[in-house]
Motif scaffolding. Structure first.
Motif, mmCIF file in Angstrom:
data_model
loop_
_atom_site.group_PDB
_atom_site.id
_atom_site.type_symbol
_atom_site.label_atom_id
_atom_site.label_comp_id
_atom_site.label_asym_id
_atom_site.label_seq_id
_atom_site.Cartn_x
_atom_site.Cartn_y
_atom_site.Cartn_z
ATOM 1 N N ALA A 179 -9.124 -3.857 -6.149
ATOM 2 C CA ALA A 179 -10.432 -3.474 -6.698
ATOM 3 C C ALA A 179 -10.418 -3.512 -8.225
ATOM 4 O O ALA A 179 -11.415 -3.889 -8.859
ATOM 5 N N THR A 217 -5.275 10.787 1.798
ATOM 6 C CA THR A 217 -6.298 9.981 2.488
ATOM 7 C C THR A 217 -5.742 9.234 3.672
ATOM 8 O O THR A 217 -6.468 8.901 4.600
ATOM 9 N N THR A 237 0.813 -1.221 0.000
ATOM 10 C CA THR A 237 0.000 0.000 0.000
ATOM 11 C C THR A 237 0.841 1.263 0.000
ATOM 12 O O THR A 237 0.296 2.364 -0.153
ATOM 13 N N GLU A 257 -9.362 -5.185 -0.535
ATOM 14 C CA GLU A 257 -10.360 -5.033 -1.590
ATOM 15 C C GLU A 257 -10.340 -3.641 -2.208
ATOM 16 O O GLU A 257 -11.286 -3.258 -2.894
ATOM 17 N N THR A 258 -9.276 -2.884 -1.959
ATOM 18 C CA THR A 258 -9.183 -1.539 -2.501
ATOM 19 C C THR A 258 -7.977 -1.418 -3.422
ATOM 20 O O THR A 258 -7.141 -2.322 -3.512
ATOM 21 N N GLY A 259 -7.859 -0.284 -4.109
ATOM 22 C CA GLY A 259 -6.715 -0.046 -4.973
ATOM 23 C C GLY A 259 -6.599 -1.081 -6.073
ATOM 24 O O GLY A 259 -7.576 -1.395 -6.765
ATOM 25 N N ASN A 270 -3.931 5.167 -5.423
ATOM 26 C CA ASN A 270 -5.306 4.679 -5.322
ATOM 27 C C ASN A 270 -6.309 5.547 -6.073
ATOM 28 O O ASN A 270 -7.257 5.029 -6.675
ATOM 29 N N ASP A 327 -8.738 4.004 -8.876
ATOM 30 C CA ASP A 327 -10.198 4.151 -8.818
ATOM 31 C C ASP A 327 -10.722 4.844 -10.074
ATOM 32 O O ASP A 327 -11.765 4.480 -10.617
#
Length: 227
Positions: free
Chosen positions: A64, A222, A29, A59-61, A34, A38
């Motif tokens: 996803a 963020t 990360t 489940e992000t970046g 990100n 997105d």
């Protein structure tokens, strides 16, 4: 007047085509762009080949992007960790191709593309499954494997500060793959947390010169996950 600042993430990502090879910065990360990832999901490009050190966390970046079914193949050095469930499921079901590359070789293959190097020999991987079917050579008594550059159609990187010419600085370990990826892509898009005036970045501390950057977009901070 040179001004590479894009008004939005959507504008910065315009023109990315289906089937593109996308270099995505980040070490886990740390330094993962990100906001750009997105935006790429929203943009809709699919059948992508993604190059990243990892294969997504949680489940992000990047995870996803994989979950959205936009990636055909991933080239990385560390695909599996405790929270790589999305990659695991896609790979085991045959929905995602994997090219596994040792981390040093991955960095050098990207750097070679940016430096215009046609190929190079590396000792890493010799005698393992990673070298199966590959050209090898003995040089001065040591065995090497032939490696080819990895170039991108697009590089998505996260930097800390940038100016309208595209000069960039990074924050600590968030620097990782960004600088070499910027040199190895036809189109480099940098997300920055701060846009500064020309001259506010001391030339002595510019890490990525604007020569390698085509678009810059400001995104909010963020989280701070790196030392």
């Amino acid at each position: 007047m040179i001004n590479k600042i894009s008004p939005s993430v959507e504008a910065a990502l315009s023109g990315i085509q289906d089937g593109a090879t996308v270099l995505i910065g980040g070490f886990g990360t740390a330094g993962q762009p990100n906001a750009l990832i997105d935006g790429l999901i929203a943009q809709g490009a699919r059948d992508l080949v993604v190059v990243n050190n990892n294969a997504g966390n949680g489940e992000t970046g990047l995870a996803a992007l994989l979950a959205a079914g936009r990636v055909r193949k991933i080239i990385c050095s560390f695909p599996r960790q405790a929270d790589s469930q999305i990659f695991d499921a896609l790979y085991r079901s045959g929905k995602l191709e994997l090219e596994l590359v040792p981390q040093g070789n991955l960095a050098e293959r990207i750097r070679a593309a940016g430096a215009g190097i046609g190929a190079f020999f590396s000792p890493t991987g010799y005698g393992t499954e990673l070298a199966k079917g590959r050209e090898t050579r003995e040089i001065n008594g040591k065995h090497y494997v032939l490696e080819y550059p990895i170039a991108g159609d697009v590089a998505l990187i996260q930097a800390e500060r940038g100016d309208r010419w595209g000069n960039l600085t990074y924050r600590k370990t968030a620097r990782n793959f960004g600088p070499i990826m910027a040199t190895a892509a036809k189109l480099t898009i940098a997300a920055v947390h701060e846009v500064v005036e020309l001259g506010d970045i001391d030339p002595e501390i510019v890490v990525t010169p604007g020569l390698y950057v085509q678009r810059v977009v400001q995104v909010p901070v963020t989280s701070r996950r790196v030392a």
